[in-house]
Every structure is written in structure tokens, then in C-alpha cells.
Design a protein around this motif. Sequence first.
Motif, PDB file in Angstrom:
ATOM      1  N   PRO A 287     -10.290  -2.542  15.449  1.00 36.76           N
ATOM      2  CA  PRO A 287      -8.861  -3.021  15.003  1.00 36.76           C
ATOM      3  C   PRO A 287      -8.753  -4.550  14.971  1.00 36.76           C
ATOM      4  O   PRO A 287      -7.505  -5.003  14.711  1.00 36.76           O
ATOM      5  N   ALA A 288      -9.843  -5.318  15.007  1.00 37.36           N
ATOM      6  CA  ALA A 288      -9.766  -6.776  14.739  1.00 37.36           C
ATOM      7  C   ALA A 288      -9.299  -6.972  13.245  1.00 37.36           C
ATOM      8  O   ALA A 288      -9.745  -6.060  12.594  1.00 37.36           O
TER       9      ALA A 288
ATOM     10  N   LEU B 114      -4.135   0.510  11.566  1.00 34.87           N
ATOM     11  CA  LEU B 114      -2.753   0.018  11.632  1.00 34.87           C
ATOM     12  C   LEU B 114      -2.792  -1.111  12.588  1.00 34.87           C
ATOM     13  O   LEU B 114      -2.106  -1.926  12.201  1.00 34.87           O
ATOM     14  N   HIS B 115      -3.400  -1.049  13.669  1.00 38.09           N
ATOM     15  CA  HIS B 115      -3.463  -2.230  14.468  1.00 38.09           C
ATOM     16  C   HIS B 115      -4.122  -3.433  13.816  1.00 38.09           C
ATOM     17  O   HIS B 115      -3.639  -4.691  13.863  1.00 38.09           O
ATOM     18  N   ALA B 116      -5.201  -3.335  12.997  1.00 34.93           N
ATOM     19  CA  ALA B 116      -5.705  -4.321  12.046  1.00 34.93           C
ATOM     20  C   ALA B 116      -4.821  -4.740  11.037  1.00 34.93           C
ATOM     21  O   ALA B 116      -4.685  -6.360  10.983  1.00 34.93           O
ATOM     22  N   ALA B 117      -3.925  -4.112  10.521  1.00 34.41           N
ATOM     23  CA  ALA B 117      -3.037  -4.425   9.592  1.00 34.41           C
ATOM     24  C   ALA B 117      -1.713  -5.337  10.195  1.00 34.41           C
ATOM     25  O   ALA B 117      -1.503  -6.281   9.621  1.00 34.41           O
ATOM     26  N   ARG B 118      -1.366  -4.806  11.424  1.00 35.48           N
ATOM     27  CA  ARG B 118      -0.315  -5.739  12.128  1.00 35.48           C
ATOM     28  C   ARG B 118      -0.912  -7.027  12.570  1.00 35.48           C
ATOM     29  O   ARG B 118      -0.067  -8.164  12.043  1.00 35.48           O
TER      30      ARG B 118
ATOM     31  N   ALA C  56       1.273  -5.290   5.258  1.00 36.23           N
ATOM     32  CA  ALA C  56       1.662  -3.918   5.229  1.00 36.23           C
ATOM     33  C   ALA C  56       1.013  -2.717   6.063  1.00 36.23           C
ATOM     34  O   ALA C  56      -0.256  -2.730   5.608  1.00 36.23           O
ATOM     35  N   ALA C  57       1.399  -1.899   6.817  1.00 38.68           N
ATOM     36  CA  ALA C  57       0.493  -0.967   7.355  1.00 38.68           C
ATOM     37  C   ALA C  57       1.060   0.531   6.810  1.00 38.68           C
ATOM     38  O   ALA C  57       2.165   0.946   7.106  1.00 38.68           O
TER      39      ALA C  57
ATOM     40  N   PRO D 148       4.319   5.035  15.160  1.00 41.07           N
ATOM     41  CA  PRO D 148       4.884   3.948  15.815  1.00 41.07           C
ATOM     42  C   PRO D 148       4.299   2.533  15.260  1.00 41.07           C
ATOM     43  O   PRO D 148       4.831   1.444  15.693  1.00 41.07           O
ATOM     44  N   PHE D 149       3.070   2.528  14.675  1.00 42.89           N
ATOM     45  CA  PHE D 149       2.305   1.555  14.152  1.00 42.89           C
ATOM     46  C   PHE D 149       2.307   1.446  12.781  1.00 42.89           C
ATOM     47  O   PHE D 149       1.907   0.209  12.264  1.00 42.89           O
ATOM     48  N   ALA D 150       3.228   2.113  12.013  1.00 42.89           N
ATOM     49  CA  ALA D 150       2.979   2.299  10.518  1.00 42.89           C
ATOM     50  C   ALA D 150       4.543   1.792   9.991  1.00 42.89           C
ATOM     51  O   ALA D 150       5.508   1.957  10.415  1.00 42.89           O
TER      52      ALA D 150
END
Length: 242
Positions: free
Chosen positions: A158-159, A187-191, A196-197, A212-214
Motif C-alpha cells: 500500500p505504499a 485504495l490505501h495507496a491511492a489515498r 481518486a480511489a 470505507p476507503f473508496a
Amino acid sequence: MADIRAIIFDKDGTLFDFEATWGSWARSLLLDLASGDTARAEALGEAIGFDFGRGRFEDSSLVIAGTPGEIAEALLPHVPGASPLTLVARMNALAAVAPQAEAVPLAPLLGALRERGLRLGLATNDAEGPARAHLEGAGVLEMFDFVAGFDSGHGAKPAPGQLLAFAEAMDLRPAQVAMVGDSRHDLHAARAAGMAAVAVLSGPAGATELQPFADVVLPDIGHLPDWLRARHSAAQSAETAA
């Protein structure tokens, strides 16, 4: 709301059906490591969260979002005489020839996205070599402007390194890029990258886990054109109202 000018995709569970592809790979790998001994292959499967008998992965399986190196480390105690490098090499060799089941017909979808002027990238925790082989096998490698695996020098999800490298290579701000994937790692990588996730449900994770992450949850990547049109229309409406 920035206009999306590029999309970076995850590979397994996003472009390709996860279970159809990696279930076959896992069975081949485990039988290979077990020298054909089914009982030992079943025991090895437990180490990576794969039910050999049912041919299915557990929700927590390392294979879903882990790198080949992480999978090798989990297998290493159960394969006497092996080294992380030899295990990764065996995994990558089998991955390169694993049959790929497209989540949706890729060539027409990616071609349509290219016609919209979008730049396309791939960020996978698989190795870059097998990833390129999979894209080439599907006849879509030339549609990608950027391909990165865990071993490409940008780190692994997720980095955000792979995603930021794509944005830089395309000379775009992260906010102009959408990351599309089927796991929380994506999604964590996108954030973390400021992109945009976009979650898709063509992998092992369900909507409840990803929501919750998208920014949006889509059934599969075939719904991207409609989402892009809706996003563009909303942005235009907001500009008009302002």
C-alpha cells in the motif's frame, strides 16, 4: 474536483479474474514444491492461506495483496533447502505462464479509454516481468504507458511509490489520476498518493470491506466509462454553479 486524465490499474482481481488465474497458479506451485505429494501440497497451502482441496483462497491470504517475496517468506520454513531467491524465481516462472481470465474484455475497454485521451498505467505487487507477460498475452501491453511491479524500484502497495512514479512519468498531478483496484492495499495507496480511489468487486474483497476507503465502488472495470462521464458532468455543473 480534478478532471481525471490518467488511470493506473491494479492487475489481479482488477484487470484479470483473481480466483480463475491464481487458483490455478497456486495449485501448480504447491504441487511443484511438494514434488507431486498432494498431502504436502495441502499443508503448504495452509502457509499461504490457500485451501488446496477447494482451490480457493482465504480472505486473509498473502497471495491476495502480498508480494512474491512475502509469499516466499511464508513458504520458506516448509520447503527445506530452498532460499527466498529460488522460491521467488519459481513463483515468477509459473506466474508468467498462468492462464489469465480477463475480468471484462480488455482490448475494447482500454481502447475506448485511450480514445478519451487517458494515459494508462499498471501497478501490481506481482513482479514486473510476469505482469508484462500477462498484458502481452491479453494483447493490451502496448496500451499501457507505464508498468510497475514490486521489483521495479518504486516499492509495493500500500505504499504510494508506484502510483506517484506513474503521475510523474505522465507529467500529471496525483489529483488528475485515478487508482483502480480490488483490495484495501490499492485504495490505501491511492489515498496516500492523493489520487481518486476506485474499488472494483471483481476480486476477493466485498463492498463492505472496500467502501470505507473508496471514492466509488464499481462492479468491475467495465463501469469506468460511465463513472468518468458522471464525474465529468458533475465537475462541469459545479463550475457552472460557481
